[in-house]
Design a protein around this motif. Structure first.
Motif, short mmCIF file in Angstrom:
data_model
loop_
_atom_site.label_atom_id
_atom_site.label_comp_id
_atom_site.label_asym_id
_atom_site.label_seq_id
_atom_site.Cartn_x
_atom_site.Cartn_y
_atom_site.Cartn_z
N PRO A 199 0.89 -1.19 0.13
CA PRO A 199 0.01 -0.12 0.07
C PRO A 199 0.69 1.30 0.25
CG PRO A 199 -0.91 -1.67 1.52
CD PRO A 199 0.33 -2.28 0.94
N LEU A 200 1.99 1.18 0.75
CA LEU A 200 2.80 2.52 0.65
C LEU A 200 3.44 2.56 -0.57
CD1 LEU A 200 4.30 4.77 2.11
CD2 LEU A 200 6.16 2.89 2.75
N GLN A 201 3.77 1.66 -1.26
CA GLN A 201 4.40 1.92 -2.72
C GLN A 201 3.29 2.19 -3.64
OE1 GLN A 201 6.04 -2.07 -3.17
NE2 GLN A 201 8.01 -1.29 -2.81
N TRP A 202 2.06 1.75 -3.49
CA TRP A 202 1.03 2.32 -4.36
C TRP A 202 0.58 3.79 -4.11
CZ3 TRP A 202 -0.55 0.39 -8.65
CH2 TRP A 202 -0.59 -0.78 -9.11
N SER A 203 0.81 4.26 -2.94
CA SER A 203 0.48 5.67 -2.59
C SER A 203 1.77 6.61 -3.24
CB SER A 203 0.70 5.88 -0.85
OG SER A 203 -0.34 5.12 -0.48
N ILE A 204 3.03 5.91 -3.21
CA ILE A 204 4.09 6.50 -3.99
C ILE A 204 3.91 6.56 -5.51
CG2 ILE A 204 6.59 6.55 -4.05
CD1 ILE A 204 7.05 5.29 -1.41
N SER B 208 11.06 0.42 -8.19
CA SER B 208 11.30 2.17 -8.15
C SER B 208 11.36 2.44 -9.82
CB SER B 208 12.66 2.41 -7.67
OG SER B 208 12.59 2.09 -6.01
N LEU B 209 12.14 1.57 -10.61
CA LEU B 209 11.91 1.89 -11.97
C LEU B 209 10.51 2.04 -12.55
CD1 LEU B 209 13.77 2.15 -14.43
CD2 LEU B 209 13.89 -0.07 -14.91
N SER B 210 9.60 0.99 -12.01
CA SER B 210 8.13 1.43 -12.48
C SER B 210 7.37 2.61 -12.22
CB SER B 210 7.40 0.12 -12.15
OG SER B 210 7.79 -1.31 -12.54
#
Length: 310
Positions: free
Chosen positions: A174-179, A269-271
């Motif tokens: 969820p944190l990565q989707w927020s970023i 991070s690349l995506s």
């Protein structure tokens, strides 16, 4: 040596030499393994350092995109706003200052009006969209070239940007989707809206509509219309610096970030980075196409300082 010292018992002597050679080989293998282990540790630390640097560059790239998008307005707009504010200030001073006479107020207002009209005429440059064959073909070739350049960048970033969505969102927390969402919004507003829509698109359309076939070097401008409309030649020094910095700086930044993330294995991070660039370039493509079509249909070009040389 074998014939001299091991003539009495050659079998035992050969066996001793074999054990001695095996022990030497064993030591060599151990040394090589230790060296390989050391090299592996060095490479691991190097990749960790590269990963940290790439993450720092990712943040710097976001800030760079924001800086390109949210920097101050063009010089023409600033002068217009300054002239208007000075006009209103002179009127206010005429009301509240006892040292300002009505005659000086009228003179100041007349000077401000003359300045505004001269600025408007200088900014126009006679670049209203005239539907002549040379102008239409040249503008189509130049604007189409700029659109193709942004389309290539959009197609390059889109597949990797959609990988988390294609895999059902299982690779992201969820944190990565927020970023991910925040990066898309930041790049869309900073790079897409503020940079490409409000600055790059008006520049391209303004310079594309100036291809009337009457200026000096019109044939060269028409043949190299994609470079001409992007301000890569036939412009002031400031215009050339801005154009080269925007185009080649953005391309170099994206290539450096992606190469570093590929080497460090930071695929997530690349995506996220590709999603941001795809959103920005997609916004810029739609805005440039819409602005060019509206200028062609209405015959009015955007009010923007195209940076033509004097």
């Amino acid at each position: 040596h074998f014939l001299g010292r091991g003539r009495s018992n050659p079998a035992s002597y050969t066996k001793t030499n074999a054990h001695h050679c095996l022990s030497i080989l064993e030591r060599l293998v151990r040394v090589i393994l230790l060296e390989l282990n050391l090299i592996q540790r060095i490479l691991k630390k190097t990749m960790m350092t590269i990963s940290i640097i790439m993450r720092f560059l990712l943040v710097t790239g976001c800030l760079f995109s924001l800086a390109c998008g949210f920097c101050p307005t063009s010089s023409f707009t600033r002068v217009m706003m300054t002239a208007k504010s000075s006009s209103s200030l002179s009127i206010v001073e005429s009301k509240f200052s006892p040292f300002v006479t009505p005659e000086s107020t009228r003179l100041a207002t007349k000077k401000t009006t003359t300045l505004l009209s001269s600025l408007s005429s200088d900014n126009d440059d006679g670049t209203s969209f005239v539907r002549k064959p040379f102008t239409v073909l040249g503008s189509l070739w130049g604007t189409g070239g700029a659109l193709c350049l942004m389309l290539q960048a959009f197609k390059y970033n889109l597949p990797r940007a959609l990988e988390p969505i294609r895999q059902g969102g299982m690779i992201f927390s969820p944190l990565q989707w927020s970023i991910y969402a925040a990066t898309v919004v930041i790049f869309a507003l900073g790079q897409g809206n503020r940079c490409l829509q409000l600055k790059f698109a008006p520049l391209v359309v303004k310079r594309a509509c100036s291809l009337d076939g009457k200026n000096n070097g019109a044939i060269v401008h028409g043949l190299l219309a994609p470079l001409y409309v992007m301000g890569l030649f036939h412009g002031t020094k400031q215009r050339l610096i801005k154009s080269y910095s925007l185009i080649f700086g953005t391309a170099a930044l994206q290539i450096a970030l992606q190469k570093g993330m590929v080497l460090s294995g930071a695929s997530q991070s690349l995506s996220i980075l590709n999603a941001g660039f795809a959103a920005g370039f997609g916004w810029g493509i739609v805005s440039l196409a819409w602005l060019y079509l509206s200028s062609m249909l209405t015959g009015k070009t955007p009010i923007y300082d195209a940076g033509f040389p004097e």
